[in-house]
Design an enzyme around this catalytic site. Structure first.
Site, PDB file in Angstrom:
ATOM      1  N   LYS A  92       0.856  -1.185   0.000  1.00 24.14           N
ATOM      2  CA  LYS A  92       0.000   0.000   0.000  1.00 24.14           C
ATOM      3  C   LYS A  92       0.887   1.227   0.000  1.00 24.14           C
ATOM      4  O   LYS A  92       1.806   1.336   0.820  1.00 24.14           O
ATOM      5  CB  LYS A  92      -0.885   0.006   1.266  1.00 24.14           C
ATOM      6  N   GLN A 113       7.425   3.713   3.751  1.00 17.15           N
ATOM      7  CA  GLN A 113       5.987   3.407   3.782  1.00 17.15           C
ATOM      8  C   GLN A 113       5.717   2.133   4.572  1.00 17.15           C
ATOM      9  O   GLN A 113       4.705   2.028   5.273  1.00 17.15           O
ATOM     10  CB  GLN A 113       5.478   3.241   2.340  1.00 17.15           C
ATOM     11  N   LYS A 116       5.816   3.112   8.173  1.00 20.26           N
ATOM     12  CA  LYS A 116       4.693   4.013   8.440  1.00 20.26           C
ATOM     13  C   LYS A 116       3.385   3.238   8.538  1.00 20.26           C
ATOM     14  O   LYS A 116       2.608   3.399   9.472  1.00 20.26           O
ATOM     15  CB  LYS A 116       4.605   5.015   7.280  1.00 20.26           C
ATOM     16  N   LYS A 128       5.315   1.687  -3.179  1.00 24.82           N
ATOM     17  CA  LYS A 128       5.328   3.049  -3.750  1.00 24.82           C
ATOM     18  C   LYS A 128       5.503   2.927  -5.247  1.00 24.82           C
ATOM     19  O   LYS A 128       6.112   1.974  -5.727  1.00 24.82           O
ATOM     20  CB  LYS A 128       6.494   3.854  -3.177  1.00 24.82           C
ATOM     21  N   GLY A 167      -2.388   8.574  -4.134  1.00 26.68           N
ATOM     22  CA  GLY A 167      -1.682   9.758  -4.620  1.00 26.68           C
ATOM     23  C   GLY A 167      -0.412  10.046  -3.849  1.00 26.68           C
ATOM     24  O   GLY A 167      -0.115   9.429  -2.821  1.00 26.68           O
ATOM     25  N   ASP A 168       0.341  10.989  -4.356  1.00 22.44           N
ATOM     26  CA  ASP A 168       1.543  11.534  -3.704  1.00 22.44           C
ATOM     27  C   ASP A 168       1.860  12.795  -4.518  1.00 22.44           C
ATOM     28  O   ASP A 168       0.947  13.346  -5.162  1.00 22.44           O
ATOM     29  CB  ASP A 168       2.697  10.507  -3.725  1.00 22.44           C
ATOM     30  N   THR A 212      -3.871  13.832   5.531  1.00 21.39           N
ATOM     31  CA  THR A 212      -2.432  13.886   5.864  1.00 21.39           C
ATOM     32  C   THR A 212      -2.140  15.145   6.667  1.00 21.39           C
ATOM     33  O   THR A 212      -1.493  15.103   7.726  1.00 21.39           O
ATOM     34  CB  THR A 212      -1.568  13.829   4.591  1.00 21.39           C
ATOM     35  N   ASN A 244      -1.199  19.282  -1.477  1.00 22.16           N
ATOM     36  CA  ASN A 244      -2.253  18.669  -0.664  1.00 22.16           C
ATOM     37  C   ASN A 244      -1.916  18.650   0.823  1.00 22.16           C
ATOM     38  O   ASN A 244      -2.715  19.074   1.664  1.00 22.16           O
ATOM     39  CB  ASN A 244      -2.514  17.238  -1.172  1.00 22.16           C
ATOM     40  N   SER A 381      -6.518   6.245   3.932  1.00 19.96           N
ATOM     41  CA  SER A 381      -6.649   5.363   2.766  1.00 19.96           C
ATOM     42  C   SER A 381      -7.090   3.981   3.235  1.00 19.96           C
ATOM     43  O   SER A 381      -7.922   3.328   2.589  1.00 19.96           O
ATOM     44  CB  SER A 381      -5.304   5.226   2.039  1.00 19.96           C
TER      45      SER A 381
HETATM   46  P1  NDP Z   1       1.643  17.910  -3.991  1.00 16.92           P
HETATM   47  O1  NDP Z   1       2.058  17.539  -5.370  1.00 16.92           O
HETATM   48  O2  NDP Z   1       0.214  18.173  -3.732  1.00 16.92           O
HETATM   49  O3  NDP Z   1       2.475  19.172  -3.495  1.00 16.92           O
HETATM   50  C1  NDP Z   1       3.855  19.161  -3.464  1.00 16.92           C
HETATM   51  C2  NDP Z   1       4.336  20.521  -2.992  1.00 16.92           C
HETATM   52  O4  NDP Z   1       5.731  20.454  -2.711  1.00 16.92           O
HETATM   53  C3  NDP Z   1       4.191  21.604  -4.038  1.00 16.92           C
HETATM   54  O5  NDP Z   1       4.005  22.840  -3.407  1.00 16.92           O
HETATM   55  C4  NDP Z   1       5.546  21.558  -4.756  1.00 16.92           C
HETATM   56  O6  NDP Z   1       5.888  22.761  -5.418  1.00 16.92           O
HETATM   57  C5  NDP Z   1       6.465  21.313  -3.594  1.00 16.92           C
HETATM   58  N1  NDP Z   1       7.669  20.595  -4.035  1.00 16.92           N
HETATM   59  C6  NDP Z   1       7.745  19.430  -4.733  1.00 16.92           C
HETATM   60  N2  NDP Z   1       9.017  19.077  -4.937  1.00 16.92           N
HETATM   61  C7  NDP Z   1       9.763  20.027  -4.364  1.00 16.92           C
HETATM   62  C8  NDP Z   1      11.151  20.215  -4.230  1.00 16.92           C
HETATM   63  N3  NDP Z   1      12.035  19.335  -4.744  1.00 16.92           N
HETATM   64  N4  NDP Z   1      11.569  21.317  -3.541  1.00 16.92           N
HETATM   65  C9  NDP Z   1      10.667  22.192  -3.025  1.00 16.92           C
HETATM   66  N5  NDP Z   1       9.345  22.070  -3.132  1.00 16.92           N
HETATM   67  C10 NDP Z   1       8.905  21.007  -3.773  1.00 16.92           C
HETATM   68  O7  NDP Z   1       2.186  16.728  -3.057  1.00 16.92           O
HETATM   69  P2  NDP Z   1       1.710  16.327  -1.597  1.00 16.92           P
HETATM   70  O8  NDP Z   1       1.311  17.522  -0.828  1.00 16.92           O
HETATM   71  O9  NDP Z   1       0.787  15.192  -1.726  1.00 16.92           O
HETATM   72  O10 NDP Z   1       3.069  15.725  -0.999  1.00 16.92           O
HETATM   73  C11 NDP Z   1       4.005  16.514  -0.269  1.00 16.92           C
HETATM   74  C12 NDP Z   1       4.889  15.619   0.559  1.00 16.92           C
HETATM   75  O11 NDP Z   1       4.088  14.876   1.491  1.00 16.92           O
HETATM   76  C13 NDP Z   1       5.680  14.555  -0.200  1.00 16.92           C
HETATM   77  O12 NDP Z   1       6.909  14.312   0.462  1.00 16.92           O
HETATM   78  C14 NDP Z   1       4.800  13.319  -0.083  1.00 16.92           C
HETATM   79  O13 NDP Z   1       5.551  12.127  -0.247  1.00 16.92           O
HETATM   80  C15 NDP Z   1       4.311  13.478   1.339  1.00 16.92           C
HETATM   81  N6  NDP Z   1       3.080  12.769   1.699  1.00 16.92           N
HETATM   82  C16 NDP Z   1       1.944  12.874   0.971  1.00 16.92           C
HETATM   83  C17 NDP Z   1       0.785  12.256   1.382  1.00 16.92           C
HETATM   84  C18 NDP Z   1      -0.504  12.411   0.671  1.00 16.92           C
HETATM   85  O14 NDP Z   1      -1.509  11.849   1.150  1.00 16.92           O
HETATM   86  N7  NDP Z   1      -0.592  13.150  -0.413  1.00 16.92           N
HETATM   87  C19 NDP Z   1       0.782  11.394   2.571  1.00 16.92           C
HETATM   88  C20 NDP Z   1       2.019  11.397   3.314  1.00 16.92           C
HETATM   89  C21 NDP Z   1       3.115  12.051   2.856  1.00 16.92           C
HETATM   90  P3  NDP Z   1       5.756  22.874  -7.022  1.00 16.92           P
HETATM   91  O15 NDP Z   1       4.288  22.961  -7.280  1.00 16.92           O
HETATM   92  O16 NDP Z   1       6.506  24.126  -7.361  1.00 16.92           O
HETATM   93  O17 NDP Z   1       6.390  21.635  -7.582  1.00 16.92           O
HETATM   94  O1  2IT Z   2       3.445   8.898   1.595  1.00 15.15           O
HETATM   95  C1  2IT Z   2       2.269   8.535   1.821  1.00 15.15           C
HETATM   96  O2  2IT Z   2       1.942   8.007   2.892  1.00 15.15           O
HETATM   97  C2  2IT Z   2       1.255   8.750   0.782  1.00 15.15           C
HETATM   98  N1  2IT Z   2       1.580   9.331  -0.261  1.00 15.15           N
HETATM   99  C3  2IT Z   2      -0.134   8.242   0.971  1.00 15.15           C
HETATM  100  C4  2IT Z   2      -0.229   6.805   0.558  1.00 15.15           C
HETATM  101  C5  2IT Z   2      -1.607   6.208   0.546  1.00 15.15           C
HETATM  102  O3  2IT Z   2      -1.659   5.033   0.177  1.00 15.15           O
HETATM  103  O4  2IT Z   2      -2.594   6.862   0.873  1.00 15.15           O
END
Ligand code: NDP
Ligand code: 2IT
Length: 449
Positions: A92, A113, A116, A128, A167-168, A212, A244, A381
């Protein structure tokens, strides 16, 4: 490097085989630092080759993703799915679409993951996936064609009892919906539990979008209360990123009495001492998919500064890095410490470099690793999968309440393990040990597989 000869031997072998995978090696080292304190108590790990098995993903799939843009030009991206560990449940984990995606990043994310998901209390293994495709600047039709092509290969490797993507970075509701549509078309089954983060009209869960970020704040609330008898009330907070995770971390933080003074994207950050106007930010990011600089163009009290790493120079009490791996280095950590911050809660996966973690921990700030504090997303999820299996939908309040309960249990598991290891309040140690023990027990019970 480690006290344990066993860990030294396993690490040397990982380094030899995966020398070029720097993010994966970084994630392994961080976990081994913690396991070094407990490995002596578990001679059965070595006699069963447990850690050698743990550092090797069960399966890695890499594939070609061809697609045609609006101008009729053919592009070829690279797709991945790392099915990291299925000891406690089906693989997952999310899918990331970002130009930086490579095998090292996929493996580090699958490895994190696994631990986690173990902490969530739910029966989910770790995985992943993703692609080096960049959704930025692409039309909806281009994104749809890409997602369909990606799923045309991925579908044969996933399933509600096998592997459940989500998503991610770069993969939100739009991309999940396109992928689900293609999956359903290929297999001719409405198998809702095959992917999470779905839309509410076709099996998605209320509160998954927020989970998240909200979960991060619930975890932070628990840690602040327990370790410093404190709360978000009256605190200045930096939330890096504006995707997100960042958006809903900022929303919950403001609901809990904090003021989010700065947010960023990969190009720069905005500073707004009045607190970020979230309806404005949501409009810019969710509706218009525009840059964060637009916020400063439209909000008179805000200032835009080029360069996202400078965000840590803003004075704050609490930092929540919610963008990407290694976004805060030593310099960033030193700024926080100099400015008197009290805590760093990771929303992203591995956002602090090892040097930054060391500085933050040694300066007595509360520090929580992403695998604990951002686990609310995957936990919800898991709740989406439960609702899909039961063929019902819980209300927002029901899901949110379960999420709060899960984040409290995760905090408690990390804290209790930190006490058990003789380092009370070291949440990184606690998360790594608590997460690993459950996976280790399940792996041992299932034999050498
Ligand atoms: P999004 O795509 O929604 O947003 C990513 C954000 O981070 C954007 O503002 C982006 O800016 C910025 N970003 C991406 N890469 C870089 C970089 N190299 N340096 C600086 N800024 C950067 O992703 P999420 O919000 O879903 O994910 C953010 C983090 O949280 C990731 O590490 C992800 O693995 C983690 N995560 C996500 C979960 C989820 O449910 N979505 C769950 C748990 C963890 P720009 O638009 O300019 O690229
Ligand atoms: O990093 C993470 O935990 C996620 N991107 C969410 C993974 C999920 O299966 O909801």
């Amino acid at each position: 490097m480690y006290k344990s000869e066993y860990l030294n031997r396993v690490y040397a072998e990982v380094e030899r085989r995966d020398a070029h995978e720097k993010e994966f090696l970084q994630a392994v080292r961080e976990v081994f630092d913690s396991l070094d304190l407990v490995v002596d108590k578990h001679p059965e790990w070595e006699s069963h080759g447990l850690i050698e098995r743990f550092v090797e993903p069960e399966r890695v799939v890499q594939f070609r993703v061809p697609w045609v843009d609006d101008a009729g030009v053919t592009h070829v991206n690279r797709g991945f799915r790392v099915q990291y560990n299925s000891a406690i449940g089906p693989y997952k984990g999310g899918c990331r679409f970002h130009p930086s995606v490579n095998l090292s990043i996929m493996k580090f994310l699958g490895f994190e993951q696994t631990l986690k998901n173990s902490l969530t209390t739910l029966p989910m293994g770790g995985g992943k996936g993703g692609s080096d495709f960049d959704p930025k600047g692409k039309s909806d039709n281009e994104v749809m064609r890409f997602c369909q092509s990606f799923m045309t290969e991925l579908y044969r490797h996933i399933g509600q009892f096998t592997d459940v993507p989500a998503g991610d970075i770069g993969v939100g509701a739009r991309e999940v919906a396109y992928m689900y549509g293609q999956y359903k078309r290929i297999v001719n089954r409405f198998e809702g539990g095959v992917i999470t983060g779905k839309g509410l009209t076709f099996g998605g869960s209320l509160a998954r979008t927020q989970a998240t970020g909200y979960g991060l704040c619930y975890f932070a609330q628990e840690a602040l209360k327990n370790l410093k008898n404190d709360s978000f009330e009256g605190k200045k907070v930096i939330v890096s990123g504006s995707g997100n995770v960042a958006q809903y971390a900022a929303e919950k933080c403001q609901q809990l009495g904090g003021t989010v003074v700065a947010m960023s994207d990969s190009q720069g950050y905005v500073y707004d001492e009045n607190g970020i106007d979230l309806p404005k930010l949501f409009d810019i990011k969710q509706k218009r998919r525009a840059r964060i600089s637009v916020y400063a163009d439209e909000v008179p009290t805000a200032k835009y500064v080029e360069g996202c790493k400078n965000i840590w120079k803003v004075k704050c009490d609490i930092a929540m890095p919610c963008a990407s791996q290694n976004e805060m280095d030593e310099k960033g950590a030193l700024c926080l410490i100099k400015n008197g911050a009290i805590a760093v809660f990771e929303g992203a996966n591995m956002p602090l470099t090892p040097e930054a973690i060391e500085l933050v921990e040694h300066s007595g700030l509360i520090y929580s690793p992403g695998k604990a504090s951002n686990a609310g997303g995957v936990a919800t999820s898991g709740l989406e999968m439960t609702q899909n299996s039961m063929r019902l939908s819980w209300t927002f309040e029901e899901v949110d309440e379960k999420l709060q309960g899960i984040m409290k249990s995760i905090y408690k598991a990390c804290y209790d393990a930190s006490v058990e290891c003789g380092h009370p309040g070291d949440l990184m140690l606690g998360a790594n040990v608590a997460g690993f023990l459950k996976v280790a027990e399940a792996m041992l019970a299932q034999g050498i597989v």
